[in-house]
Design an enzyme around this catalytic site. Sequence first.
Site, PDB file in Angstrom:
ATOM      1  N   ASN A   1     -10.121  -0.043  -0.208  1.00  0.00           N
ATOM      2  CA  ASN A   1      -8.666   0.057  -0.160  1.00  0.00           C
ATOM      3  C   ASN A   1      -8.106  -0.550  -1.449  1.00  0.00           C
ATOM      4  O   ASN A   1      -8.196  -1.749  -1.655  1.00  0.00           O
ATOM      5  CB  ASN A   1      -8.159  -0.698   1.076  1.00  0.00           C
ATOM      6  CG  ASN A   1      -6.640  -0.684   1.207  1.00  0.00           C
ATOM      7  OD1 ASN A   1      -5.929  -0.367   0.265  1.00  0.00           O
ATOM      8  ND2 ASN A   1      -6.157  -1.057   2.383  1.00  0.00           N
TER       9      ASN A   1
ATOM     10  N   HIS B   1      -3.354   7.178   2.522  1.00  0.00           N
ATOM     11  CA  HIS B   1      -3.746   5.878   1.966  1.00  0.00           C
ATOM     12  C   HIS B   1      -5.152   5.546   2.451  1.00  0.00           C
ATOM     13  O   HIS B   1      -5.438   5.626   3.651  1.00  0.00           O
ATOM     14  CB  HIS B   1      -2.726   4.831   2.417  1.00  0.00           C
ATOM     15  CG  HIS B   1      -3.178   3.430   2.186  1.00  0.00           C
ATOM     16  ND1 HIS B   1      -3.740   3.032   0.991  1.00  0.00           N
ATOM     17  CD2 HIS B   1      -3.157   2.344   2.991  1.00  0.00           C
ATOM     18  CE1 HIS B   1      -4.051   1.762   1.083  1.00  0.00           C
ATOM     19  NE2 HIS B   1      -3.710   1.311   2.284  1.00  0.00           N
TER      20      HIS B   1
ATOM     21  N   CYS C   1       0.813  -1.230   0.000  1.00  0.00           N
ATOM     22  CA  CYS C   1       0.000   0.000   0.000  1.00  0.00           C
ATOM     23  C   CYS C   1       0.842   1.275   0.000  1.00  0.00           C
ATOM     24  O   CYS C   1       0.318   2.358  -0.259  1.00  0.00           O
ATOM     25  CB  CYS C   1      -0.962   0.003   1.177  1.00  0.00           C
ATOM     26  SG  CYS C   1      -2.063  -1.407   1.196  1.00  0.00           S
TER      27      CYS C   1
END
Length: 333
Positions: A284, A254, A112
């Site tokens: 996500n 994020h 990520c």
Amino acid sequence: MTRAAVIAGVGGHVPPRIVTNDDLARHLDTSDQWIRTRTGIATRHVVDPGTSTGDLAVEAGRRALENAGADGADLVIVATTTPDRPCPATAPAVADRLGLTGVPAFDVAAVCSGFLYALQAGAAAVTAGFAGRVLVIGAESFSTILDPEDRTTSVIFGDGAGAVLLRAGTREEPGAVLDVDLGSDGSLADLITVRGGGAEERSRGGTPRPEDRYFRMDGKSVFFAAVRRMAQSSRTVLERTGWQVEQVDRLVAHQANTRIIHAVAEQLGLPPERAVTNIEHVGNTSAASVPLALADGLADGTLRAGHRVLLTAFGGGATWGSATLTWPDLPAG
Ligand code: COA
């Protein structure tokens, strides 16, 4: 005037198929209410069979080039956790499909945090004079590594891609990438992992265990590590740039979990409304998350020319990264 990488264009792309929380609750022991309140996610986009990471990356990259009014780039970097194949990298094929055959192209694997790592590699290539225009893409078909029976991961992740085109410019211009902070802690590797499919498994011999193909995450530990590291790294990069936290107009963290984003904002002392969020609609999307939020923030006017922007991410590895930049004047369409 100091040479710097400047954002010249931004593009985002998600596959058309939308999966709602209710869709997931039909085969998993979960509910729309649990997912919304614990994560902030309402829907996510998922690739159809036959579409993969490279396809999403090409589309986001094409849009970033178009947004910049640019006819090409001389370096392509793709950040991804879900490359089309273990070998070779996805980036050369993406470059080729964008008509950029011949330019250097490589993948970055930092889960990520991948986009922040790729952004730094691209910006450094520009400031060192190695490249004049760099296409930095974050792309994931994360749904391809999720265990459909695992409610703790299946409800969180989605597919998509985002891209920025960097060009050579000066630190004083709107759009300049000012400073980047990156870090890692490999002792936390087991918190976020796909155990199988690598040299470790092959060298052990025996029959691979099918369940090791899937992504696994210790959600609670990741939650706390993510908040701590994103806040720490943000402070480091703000100090390097010489910005007080109240000078930050937009936080693009994020998109892991709305509660994580708000906790980071709170630890920094930033009002939560300065956070740019699209997690409700896309979930996500790992390495695609930050550039996709940039593309959506540009499209809906949340990011405006001259804004002081703080990017921050945490991911598997563990890895983390933050960057400061000023927002450029780009067409929103
Ligand atoms: N639906 C319903 N219940 C669920 C569920 C789901 N999808 N997932 C977990 N639960 C249950 C758990 O089993 C647990 O039940 P118990 O209390 O009976 O044991 C309860 O909900 C609470 O679980 P917990 O793990 O404590 O929830 P949480 O508030 O920490 O939220 C995450 C879980 C995964 C959403 C959260 O930890 C998170 O977002 N972590 C970071 C994830 C991330 O984005 N990582 C990517 C890289 S940064």
